[in-house]
Design a protein around this motif. Structure first.
Motif, PDB file in Angstrom:
ATOM      1  N   LEU A   1       0.825  -1.207   0.000  1.00  0.00           N
ATOM      2  CA  LEU A   1       0.000   0.000   0.000  1.00  0.00           C
ATOM      3  C   LEU A   1       0.862   1.261   0.000  1.00  0.00           C
ATOM      4  O   LEU A   1       0.591   2.224  -0.737  1.00  0.00           O
ATOM      5  N   GLU A   2       1.908   1.248   0.797  1.00  0.00           N
ATOM      6  CA  GLU A   2       2.806   2.408   0.854  1.00  0.00           C
ATOM      7  C   GLU A   2       3.517   2.612  -0.483  1.00  0.00           C
ATOM      8  O   GLU A   2       3.648   3.747  -0.959  1.00  0.00           O
ATOM      9  N   ARG A   3       3.961   1.522  -1.081  1.00  0.00           N
ATOM     10  CA  ARG A   3       4.640   1.628  -2.377  1.00  0.00           C
ATOM     11  C   ARG A   3       3.688   2.138  -3.457  1.00  0.00           C
ATOM     12  O   ARG A   3       4.091   2.897  -4.338  1.00  0.00           O
ATOM     13  N   TYR A   4       2.432   1.737  -3.361  1.00  0.00           N
ATOM     14  CA  TYR A   4       1.411   2.222  -4.298  1.00  0.00           C
ATOM     15  C   TYR A   4       1.305   3.747  -4.226  1.00  0.00           C
ATOM     16  O   TYR A   4       1.307   4.432  -5.256  1.00  0.00           O
ATOM     17  N   VAL A   5       1.251   4.281  -3.020  1.00  0.00           N
ATOM     18  CA  VAL A   5       1.171   5.731  -2.841  1.00  0.00           C
ATOM     19  C   VAL A   5       2.437   6.403  -3.376  1.00  0.00           C
ATOM     20  O   VAL A   5       2.383   7.458  -4.041  1.00  0.00           O
ATOM     21  N   GLU A   6       3.600   5.802  -3.110  1.00  0.00           N
ATOM     22  CA  GLU A   6       4.868   6.358  -3.609  1.00  0.00           C
ATOM     23  C   GLU A   6       4.882   6.416  -5.135  1.00  0.00           C
ATOM     24  O   GLU A   6       5.309   7.425  -5.723  1.00  0.00           O
ATOM     25  N   LEU A   7       4.425   5.355  -5.773  1.00  0.00           N
ATOM     26  CA  LEU A   7       4.423   5.314  -7.240  1.00  0.00           C
ATOM     27  C   LEU A   7       3.470   6.351  -7.817  1.00  0.00           C
ATOM     28  O   LEU A   7       3.765   6.966  -8.864  1.00  0.00           O
ATOM     29  N   LEU A   8       2.337   6.557  -7.181  1.00  0.00           N
ATOM     30  CA  LEU A   8       1.420   7.596  -7.649  1.00  0.00           C
ATOM     31  C   LEU A   8       2.086   8.971  -7.573  1.00  0.00           C
ATOM     32  O   LEU A   8       2.015   9.767  -8.519  1.00  0.00           O
ATOM     33  N   LYS A   9       2.760   9.241  -6.462  1.00  0.00           N
ATOM     34  CA  LYS A   9       3.440  10.538  -6.311  1.00  0.00           C
ATOM     35  C   LYS A   9       4.559  10.688  -7.330  1.00  0.00           C
ATOM     36  O   LYS A   9       4.767  11.779  -7.883  1.00  0.00           O
ATOM     37  N   GLU A  10       5.278   9.589  -7.588  1.00  0.00           N
ATOM     38  CA  GLU A  10       6.345   9.632  -8.588  1.00  0.00           C
ATOM     39  C   GLU A  10       5.803   9.934  -9.982  1.00  0.00           C
ATOM     40  O   GLU A  10       6.524  10.446 -10.845  1.00  0.00           O
ATOM     41  N   ASN A  11       4.530   9.649 -10.186  1.00  0.00           N
ATOM     42  CA  ASN A  11       3.889   9.903 -11.472  1.00  0.00           C
ATOM     43  C   ASN A  11       3.053  11.177 -11.460  1.00  0.00           C
ATOM     44  O   ASN A  11       2.170  11.360 -12.305  1.00  0.00           O
ATOM     45  N   GLY A  12       3.339  12.054 -10.514  1.00  0.00           N
ATOM     46  CA  GLY A  12       2.753  13.388 -10.532  1.00  0.00           C
ATOM     47  C   GLY A  12       1.443  13.560  -9.803  1.00  0.00           C
ATOM     48  O   GLY A  12       0.818  14.624  -9.906  1.00  0.00           O
ATOM     49  N   VAL A  13       0.990  12.558  -9.065  1.00  0.00           N
ATOM     50  CA  VAL A  13      -0.279  12.676  -8.341  1.00  0.00           C
ATOM     51  C   VAL A  13      -0.054  13.424  -7.026  1.00  0.00           C
ATOM     52  O   VAL A  13       0.845  13.092  -6.254  1.00  0.00           O
ATOM     53  N   ASN A  14      -0.894  14.432  -6.804  1.00  0.00           N
ATOM     54  CA  ASN A  14      -0.836  15.182  -5.546  1.00  0.00           C
ATOM     55  C   ASN A  14      -1.900  14.638  -4.612  1.00  0.00           C
ATOM     56  O   ASN A  14      -3.093  14.821  -4.832  1.00  0.00           O
ATOM     57  N   ILE A  15      -1.473  13.937  -3.562  1.00  0.00           N
ATOM     58  CA  ILE A  15      -2.409  13.383  -2.590  1.00  0.00           C
ATOM     59  C   ILE A  15      -2.397  14.282  -1.361  1.00  0.00           C
ATOM     60  O   ILE A  15      -1.391  14.350  -0.651  1.00  0.00           O
ATOM     61  N   PRO A  16      -3.501  15.003  -1.107  1.00  0.00           N
ATOM     62  CA  PRO A  16      -3.502  16.002  -0.023  1.00  0.00           C
ATOM     63  C   PRO A  16      -3.683  15.395   1.362  1.00  0.00           C
ATOM     64  O   PRO A  16      -4.405  15.913   2.193  1.00  0.00           O
ATOM     65  N   ARG A  17      -3.007  14.294   1.608  1.00  0.00           N
ATOM     66  CA  ARG A  17      -3.036  13.675   2.940  1.00  0.00           C
ATOM     67  C   ARG A  17      -1.746  12.870   3.085  1.00  0.00           C
ATOM     68  O   ARG A  17      -1.424  12.038   2.241  1.00  0.00           O
ATOM     69  N   ASP A  18      -1.030  13.116   4.158  1.00  0.00           N
ATOM     70  CA  ASP A  18       0.227  12.422   4.391  1.00  0.00           C
ATOM     71  C   ASP A  18      -0.063  11.164   5.211  1.00  0.00           C
ATOM     72  O   ASP A  18       0.008  11.170   6.446  1.00  0.00           O
ATOM     73  N   TRP A  19      -0.408  10.086   4.521  1.00  0.00           N
ATOM     74  CA  TRP A  19      -0.727   8.840   5.213  1.00  0.00           C
ATOM     75  C   TRP A  19       0.512   8.276   5.906  1.00  0.00           C
ATOM     76  O   TRP A  19       1.618   8.301   5.361  1.00  0.00           O
ATOM     77  N   GLN A  20       0.316   7.773   7.109  1.00  0.00           N
ATOM     78  CA  GLN A  20       1.412   7.198   7.889  1.00  0.00           C
ATOM     79  C   GLN A  20       1.327   5.666   7.864  1.00  0.00           C
ATOM     80  O   GLN A  20       0.260   5.107   8.140  1.00  0.00           O
ATOM     81  N   PHE A  21       2.444   5.053   7.561  1.00  0.00           N
ATOM     82  CA  PHE A  21       2.489   3.589   7.467  1.00  0.00           C
ATOM     83  C   PHE A  21       3.355   3.063   8.623  1.00  0.00           C
ATOM     84  O   PHE A  21       4.588   3.102   8.561  1.00  0.00           O
ATOM     85  N   ASN A  22       2.684   2.585   9.647  1.00  0.00           N
ATOM     86  CA  ASN A  22       3.356   2.150  10.863  1.00  0.00           C
ATOM     87  C   ASN A  22       3.375   0.628  10.923  1.00  0.00           C
ATOM     88  O   ASN A  22       2.460   0.014  11.460  1.00  0.00           O
ATOM     89  N   TYR A  23       4.407   0.037  10.377  1.00  0.00           N
ATOM     90  CA  TYR A  23       4.499  -1.430  10.417  1.00  0.00           C
ATOM     91  C   TYR A  23       5.918  -1.847  10.823  1.00  0.00           C
ATOM     92  O   TYR A  23       6.822  -1.048  10.812  1.00  0.00           O
TER      93      TYR A  23
END
Length: 371
Positions: A349-371
């Motif tokens: 899930l975290e990598r999915y969010v990273e890849l979206l950002k790398e492709n120019g997606v602006n996600i207006p929430r800084d999700w925290q991945f605590n694992y």
């Protein structure tokens, strides 16, 4: 004596020629045929293809019927000694939550598995469902998912073979969820007090919003809206129009809640191993092309569905970026609530969010991945 020898040789030669002729005819008669009927007849391979949804309800079924099945049959017939005969089992052999098991057990040869209802069996494939407002861009989702499936191939691809006796052939996008409702939902505060229907993990999108999430799917959504059990339903435009939501819902809030990698085409591994190599190659080839075909078809369906909705008297409501950000920031830190994913699922899930950002997606929430 010489005369007898000559006659004997002539008889042997005659019998030999006769035998060769008969063998040749027999070989021709049996060529490519299970039953050995007429000369040149191809062997028929019967394949049962199924899904949890019923005929005509979803875009992916159209993509199967309009492209995948006829194209596989055409190429197999033109390039091999075989022919494909399809048997449809959409919404009959297995329900939405039974597709993995039905394919594993061989009740279905090929099946499109809808990811959300089988989260217990396929937790790692839920990555695109958990977080709203990631992307409504279907093409971008396909691109990012391709990379994700490559990076986590053991968890997302090979696991089908090792755990469920099937092989993954293709993954297909589900168009972005929106809200179809009887009253307009234009601002974040408009959610307060609303009963919104959804299925599975997308009800997480309503936590702390003031709305009440009600389990409801495309099968019972119309009745739930009609009876007032819910006042709105999460749905992609194409599904909503196919289910005649325009007869009840006068508003569609176009907010790009989330496109999802929600449909997976698999084949029973025992059946797959029984197929000739040349038939396997064609199925793999068409499966890859199916992903692009379905992507383009889904995008076409979206615009046509909205046209139909407006022609029926519906109104398209647009939620501003500020209101979407308010909604997003009201939610709990969803990764903390996704305990069923485990550490590996959270990494995906975290990598999915990273890849979206790398492709120019602006996600207006800084999700925290605590694992």
């Amino acid at each position: 004596m010489k005369k007898f020898t000559a006659l004997a040789l002539a008889l042997v030669l005659s019998l030999s020629l006769s035998s060769c002729g008969n063998n040749g005819t027999s070989s021709d008669d049996n060529s490519g045929s299970n039953s050995g009927d007429s000369a040149g007849k191809k062997q028929t391979i019967n394949l049962v293809i199924g899904a949890g949804h019923t005929v005509g309800s979803m875009e992916y079924l159209d993509s199967l019927d309009n492209f995948f099945k006829p194209e596989v049959a055409k190429r197999v017939s033109e390039n091999t000694d075989y022919e494909i005969e399809w048997t449809d089992a959409y919404g009959t052999v297995a329900g939405l939550s039974e597709t993995v098991t039905a394919t594993q057990d061989g009740l279905l040869d090929l099946c499109v598995i809808t990811v959300s209802p089988v989260s217990g069996q396929l937790p790692y494939h839920q990555y695109s469902i958990y977080l709203p407002f990631c992307t409504g861009d279907n093409a971008l989702l396909q691109k990012v998912s391709d990379q994700l499936y490559e990076e986590f191939s053991d968890e997302l691809v090979t696991s089908f073979e090792t755990q469920y006796n099937q092989k993954l052939l293709a993954k297909m996008v589900l168009d972005s969820y929106e809200i179809f409702s009887s009253t307009p939902i234009e601002k974040f505060s408009d959610l307060s007090g609303k009963k919104i229907g959804g299925s599975g993990r997308n009800l997480l999108w309503l936590e702390n919003t003031g709305a009440v999430g009600i389990q409801s799917n495309m099968g019972d959504g119309y009745t739930s809206l009609q009876t007032g059990l819910i006042s709105g339903q999460f749905a992609a435009p194409h599904w909503a129009v196919k289910a005649n939501y325009q007869d009840i819902c006068k508003y569609a809030t176009d907010i790009g809640l989330d496109s999802t990698m929600g449909e997976l085409l698999t084949v029973n591994l025992t059946k797959w191993n029984s197929l000739p190599t040349e038939v396997q190659d064609i199925i793999l080839e068409v499966s890859k092309e199916l992903e692009q075909y379905h992507l383009e078809y889904t995008n076409e369906c979206r615009s046509k569905a909205y046209d139909t909705f407006v022609e029926a008297g519906g109104t398209i409501v647009t939620m501003s970026d500020e209101e979407k950000a308010a909604w997003l920031n009201a939610l709990p830190n969803i990764p903390d609530t996704a305990t069923e994913l485990g550490p590996t699922g959270l990494k995906i899930l975290e990598r999915y969010v990273e890849l979206l950002k790398e492709n120019g997606v602006n996600i207006p929430r800084d999700w925290q991945f605590n694992y």
